[in-house]
Design an enzyme around this catalytic site. Sequence first.
Site, mmCIF file in Angstrom:
data_model
loop_
_atom_site.group_PDB
_atom_site.id
_atom_site.type_symbol
_atom_site.label_atom_id
_atom_site.label_comp_id
_atom_site.label_asym_id
_atom_site.label_seq_id
_atom_site.Cartn_x
_atom_site.Cartn_y
_atom_site.Cartn_z
ATOM 1 N N LEU A 165 0.809 -1.405 -0.027
ATOM 2 C CA LEU A 165 -0.069 0.053 -0.081
ATOM 3 C C LEU A 165 0.714 1.209 -0.108
ATOM 4 O O LEU A 165 0.658 2.363 -0.474
ATOM 5 C CB LEU A 165 -0.961 0.002 1.330
ATOM 6 C CG LEU A 165 -1.876 -1.074 1.111
ATOM 7 C CD1 LEU A 165 -2.648 -1.058 2.697
ATOM 8 C CD2 LEU A 165 -2.899 -0.835 0.136
ATOM 9 N N GLU A 184 4.662 3.278 1.950
ATOM 10 C CA GLU A 184 5.625 3.308 2.988
ATOM 11 C C GLU A 184 5.892 4.907 3.642
ATOM 12 O O GLU A 184 5.554 5.785 2.730
ATOM 13 C CB GLU A 184 6.918 2.713 2.587
ATOM 14 C CG GLU A 184 7.814 3.687 1.636
ATOM 15 C CD GLU A 184 9.049 2.562 1.249
ATOM 16 O OE1 GLU A 184 9.897 2.184 2.197
ATOM 17 O OE2 GLU A 184 9.191 2.518 0.235
ATOM 18 N N GLY A 185 6.141 5.001 4.619
ATOM 19 C CA GLY A 185 6.346 6.283 5.284
ATOM 20 C C GLY A 185 7.734 6.145 5.908
ATOM 21 O O GLY A 185 8.672 5.460 5.476
ATOM 22 N N GLY A 186 7.808 7.076 7.105
ATOM 23 C CA GLY A 186 9.448 7.219 7.486
ATOM 24 C C GLY A 186 9.833 5.903 8.163
ATOM 25 O O GLY A 186 11.129 5.830 8.028
ATOM 26 N N PHE A 187 9.173 5.068 9.016
ATOM 27 C CA PHE A 187 9.351 4.145 9.486
ATOM 28 C C PHE A 187 8.905 2.909 9.180
ATOM 29 O O PHE A 187 9.552 1.607 9.595
ATOM 30 C CB PHE A 187 9.063 4.364 11.004
ATOM 31 C CG PHE A 187 9.963 5.507 11.621
ATOM 32 C CD1 PHE A 187 11.183 5.240 12.359
ATOM 33 C CD2 PHE A 187 9.469 6.681 11.699
ATOM 34 C CE1 PHE A 187 12.004 5.955 12.788
ATOM 35 C CE2 PHE A 187 10.334 7.681 12.171
ATOM 36 C CZ PHE A 187 11.584 7.453 12.727
ATOM 37 N N ALA A 188 8.018 2.794 8.329
ATOM 38 C CA ALA A 188 6.941 1.537 8.203
ATOM 39 C C ALA A 188 6.794 1.424 6.812
ATOM 40 O O ALA A 188 6.690 2.393 5.916
ATOM 41 C CB ALA A 188 5.714 1.619 9.005
ATOM 42 N N ARG A 189 6.578 0.110 6.314
ATOM 43 C CA ARG A 189 5.671 -0.221 4.995
ATOM 44 C C ARG A 189 4.535 -1.127 5.518
ATOM 45 O O ARG A 189 4.305 -1.599 6.491
ATOM 46 C CB ARG A 189 6.726 -1.151 4.457
ATOM 47 C CG ARG A 189 8.171 -0.336 3.929
ATOM 48 C CD ARG A 189 8.904 -1.210 2.921
ATOM 49 N NE ARG A 189 9.496 -2.333 3.526
ATOM 50 C CZ ARG A 189 9.983 -3.385 2.321
ATOM 51 N NH1 ARG A 189 9.866 -3.235 1.128
ATOM 52 N NH2 ARG A 189 10.492 -4.393 3.101
ATOM 53 N N ASP A 242 0.785 15.347 13.516
ATOM 54 C CA ASP A 242 1.052 15.380 12.412
ATOM 55 C C ASP A 242 -0.157 15.320 11.415
ATOM 56 O O ASP A 242 -0.164 14.615 10.179
ATOM 57 C CB ASP A 242 2.058 14.175 12.091
ATOM 58 C CG ASP A 242 2.942 14.117 10.986
ATOM 59 O OD1 ASP A 242 3.066 15.357 10.342
ATOM 60 O OD2 ASP A 242 3.369 13.096 10.474
HETATM 61 P P1 ADP Z 1 4.629 6.073 8.804
HETATM 62 O O1 ADP Z 1 4.219 6.062 10.114
HETATM 63 O O2 ADP Z 1 5.962 5.338 8.378
HETATM 64 O O3 ADP Z 1 4.783 7.457 8.037
HETATM 65 P P2 ADP Z 1 2.210 5.675 7.421
HETATM 66 O O4 ADP Z 1 1.353 5.195 8.465
HETATM 67 O O5 ADP Z 1 1.843 7.085 7.249
HETATM 68 O O6 ADP Z 1 3.502 5.158 7.635
HETATM 69 O O7 ADP Z 1 1.788 4.764 6.342
HETATM 70 C C1 ADP Z 1 2.728 4.728 4.863
HETATM 71 C C2 ADP Z 1 1.625 4.681 3.731
HETATM 72 O O8 ADP Z 1 0.847 3.395 4.000
HETATM 73 C C3 ADP Z 1 0.592 5.692 3.473
HETATM 74 O O9 ADP Z 1 1.179 6.824 3.072
HETATM 75 C C4 ADP Z 1 -0.497 5.124 2.709
HETATM 76 O O10 ADP Z 1 -0.154 4.866 1.526
HETATM 77 C C5 ADP Z 1 -0.296 3.539 3.332
HETATM 78 N N1 ADP Z 1 -1.307 3.214 4.311
HETATM 79 C C6 ADP Z 1 -1.105 3.551 5.788
HETATM 80 N N2 ADP Z 1 -2.124 3.147 6.561
HETATM 81 C C7 ADP Z 1 -3.114 2.690 5.611
HETATM 82 C C8 ADP Z 1 -4.470 2.118 5.736
HETATM 83 N N3 ADP Z 1 -4.756 2.023 6.977
HETATM 84 N N4 ADP Z 1 -5.278 1.721 4.803
HETATM 85 C C9 ADP Z 1 -4.711 1.894 3.522
HETATM 86 N N5 ADP Z 1 -3.325 2.307 3.341
HETATM 87 C C10 ADP Z 1 -2.608 2.884 4.212
#
Ligand code: ADP
Length: 320
Positions: A50, A52-57, A166
């Site tokens: 779906l 990825e963000g700073g710490f997670a996929r 955030d």
């Molecule tokens: P981080 O905490 O590392 O920034 P996020 O929670 O923002 O990670 O998630 C990273 C990406 O994953 C998001 O930008 C989105 O594209 C996808 N994502 C996160 N949570 C969901 C969800 N509940 N349903 C669908 N896509 C999600």
Amino acid sequence: QTTPQKPQKKQKQPGSPPLPRQNTKTAPPSPPRVISDPTGHLQFHRVGFLGEGGFARVYEVKDTRGARLACKVVTKSSLVTKKAKTKLYAEIKIHRALEHPNIVDFRDCFEDDDNVYMTLELCVNGSITDMLRRRRLFTEPEARFFLVQLIGACQYMHTHQVIHRDLKLGNLFLDGHMNVKVGDFGLAALIENPGERKKTICGTPNYIAPEVLFDTANGHSFEVDIWSIGVILYTLVVGRPPFQTKDVKAIYERIRDNQYEFPADRPISAYAQELIQSILASNPQMRPSLLDIVDHPFFTRGIFPPYIPSSAYDIPPNFR
Ligand code: ADP
């Protein structure tokens, strides 16, 4: 989209606000096709990626009954420092305690040898940033619809002593019915004592409230989320954030000087402009409360759609 600014250990002085960190990491190995908890009670099939963000996929998974979920995966190799562990535990503790129709539902949390997993409600329509990319900007009725849901979630968080810190379009997800779900509690803070102030400099450059950057001695509190709601409203109706420039330092200068304009070539209603201006008050004490915001004529006098059709993903709906 701007790079998220993760918390910094040392307090910076007003003259040296935080800069986005460099993305130097290499892609970690994919989690297993079948993800299960150590007891074997929970089992999920990984079916897609779906984002990825700073710490997670984050992956799309299916549980044993075939229900679709999102699964946030944090590699243990990224959790070697005590600070990284504390941060993840804080995110889990805060997120799992929240239950609201406009907050991404936190289901389960477990780990194996390589990763920590969090299963979450799946938001099939991605984030509002994804939608904005296609639409360029939103109609004011859509902005009202999204904002009322965000404000409901925010009111709930604040009454439970949680500051999100955030709030931005990339953390506002959409379910299959185009309802807003606030997600990513990675920077959220719990206010444990009344009057407590937070001092960590964090947020995403375009959305950071001025007191986070420039009043580090005094700290910040719930009003930083209100500021971000102002930035979100501006971004929805204008199509770009108010303090946006190429250089992050210049963004911070604009935030410090409260320097933003409404574009002359787009018809932004007088009510929307007035509400945005009142929310983007440099002095946090001068900002309206969440209830004041929904009481503003922007909400009470305009068309309020009962729902947003999925066609709105590509074409502006006509709510007349
Ligand atoms: P981080 O905490 O590392 O920034 P996020 O929670 O923002 O990670 O998630 C990273 C990406 O994953 C998001 O930008 C989105 O594209 C996808 N994502 C996160 N949570 C969901 C969800 N509940 N349903 C669908 N896509 C999600």
